[in-house]
Design an enzyme around this catalytic site. Structure first.
Site, PDB file in Angstrom:
ATOM      1  N   TYR A 258       0.837  -1.193   0.000  1.00 50.82           N
ATOM      2  CA  TYR A 258       0.000   0.000   0.000  1.00 50.82           C
ATOM      3  C   TYR A 258       0.876   1.248   0.000  1.00 50.82           C
ATOM      4  O   TYR A 258       0.671   2.171  -0.795  1.00 50.82           O
ATOM      5  CB  TYR A 258      -0.916   0.003   1.216  1.00 50.82           C
ATOM      6  CG  TYR A 258      -1.723   1.274   1.359  1.00 50.82           C
ATOM      7  CD1 TYR A 258      -2.902   1.460   0.640  1.00 50.82           C
ATOM      8  CD2 TYR A 258      -1.296   2.300   2.204  1.00 50.82           C
ATOM      9  CE1 TYR A 258      -3.640   2.626   0.758  1.00 50.82           C
ATOM     10  CE2 TYR A 258      -2.024   3.474   2.322  1.00 50.82           C
ATOM     11  CZ  TYR A 258      -3.193   3.639   1.599  1.00 50.82           C
ATOM     12  OH  TYR A 258      -3.909   4.802   1.711  1.00 50.82           O
TER      13      TYR A 258
ATOM     14  N   LYS B 285       1.200   4.209  -2.958  1.00 49.18           N
ATOM     15  CA  LYS B 285       0.918   5.630  -2.781  1.00 49.18           C
ATOM     16  C   LYS B 285       2.134   6.488  -3.150  1.00 49.18           C
ATOM     17  O   LYS B 285       1.980   7.624  -3.624  1.00 49.18           O
ATOM     18  CB  LYS B 285       0.464   5.908  -1.349  1.00 49.18           C
ATOM     19  CG  LYS B 285      -0.910   5.302  -1.032  1.00 49.18           C
ATOM     20  CD  LYS B 285      -1.969   5.801  -2.019  1.00 49.18           C
ATOM     21  CE  LYS B 285      -3.358   5.291  -1.696  1.00 49.18           C
ATOM     22  NZ  LYS B 285      -4.384   5.794  -2.636  1.00 49.18           N
TER      23      LYS B 285
END
Length: 269
Positions: free
Chosen positions: A173, A177
């Site tokens: 994750y 990002k």
């Protein structure tokens, strides 16, 4: 010498603008969509869920009261053809698209040694490829209909694209990002010649419905996470309403290729 404005902060107005919000079925995406409506925009929310959350009906009612509309479309951001169809239909109906908030994304908390390849691929497909395909489809629509000049995109990244979250094990994750932040810079560098601005927004910890469920399982995290920023608390989705209007409006007309960090000072220590 410029003439004084006859209305207050007109550069924040979005009257007549058509804006697409992915991940708009709930949470941050829907909250920001409501802010865009209040600024005068016509909003189209795109999400993979069969139906938006219950609060969507309230927001739709508010749109009517404000003299505008919000429409829900079901699409998977990983499906390039399906996404193109949705964006193209929106652009054809309004003779153009003026803005995008790319908020669709997923999260998975798994130690790196236990991560499965399929999970890693899914994370990157949704959070990176999906954001790219969405931006690409919207940019094509802007160019086709001549609405590129003044077009603006906000890609939702995260403070986790800048730092590793202490006590929260989300390696893919966080990497996704960081990729979103870099993607915004590169799209900005390519599309600036067409008048399309692209920026990213990096929120800190937000108490959405999904996070509330997580805090039920790990109640100690609320105090721990709050202690990691300078304000000593977590944020609410409504605290990013202003950022949405700012980045999509002429209030940010000379801003592109930038990352707007709103994290309570978490990354500034």
């Amino acid at each position: 010498m410029s003439q004084p404005a006859t209305e207050r902060l007109p550069e924040f107005k979005l009257d007549g603008k058509v804006i697409i919000v992915t991940g708009g079925a709930r949470g941050l995406g829907l909250t920001q969509a409501e802010a865009l409506l209040e600024a005068g925009a016509t909003v189209h929310c795109v999400d993979v869920l069969p139906e938006p959350c219950d609060d969507f009906a309230r927001v739709s009612g508010r749109a009517q009261a404000l003299g505008t509309t919000i429409t829900y479309h079901r699409a998977d951001v990983r499906d390039a053809e399906g996404l193109d169809r949705v964006v193209s239909s929106i652009a054809e109906a309004h003779s153009g698209v003026h803005g995008l908030i790319a908020a669709a994304g997923i999260q998975q908390e798994t130690p790196a040694l236990e991560y499965q390849a399929a999970d890693a691929n899914r994370m990157l497909e949704v959070n990176v490829t999906g954001v790219f395909l969405t931006a690409q489809a919207v940019a094509k629509a802007m160019l086709k209909h001549g609405t590129a000049r003044g077009g603006s995109m906000c890609l939702i990244a995260s403070m986790s694209g800048t730092v590793a979250n202490r006590g929260l094990i989300c390696p893919l994750y966080n990497a996704s990002k960081a990729a979103v932040k870099q993607l915004a810079k590169n799209l900005a560098s390519e599309w600036g010649q067409y008048g399309i601005r692209v920026n990213s927004l990096s929120p800190g910890y937000i108490v959405t419905a999904m996070v509330e469920d997580l805090l039920v399982q790990h109640p100690e995290r609320e105090a721990t996470w709050a202690s990691h920023n300078m304000l000593g608390r977590l944020s609410a989705p409504r605290e990013f309403r202003g950022a949405a209007v700012f980045l999509l409006s002429q209030a940010s007309s000379f801003m592109t290729g930038a990352d707007l960090i709103i994290d309570g000072g978490h990354t500034a220590w």
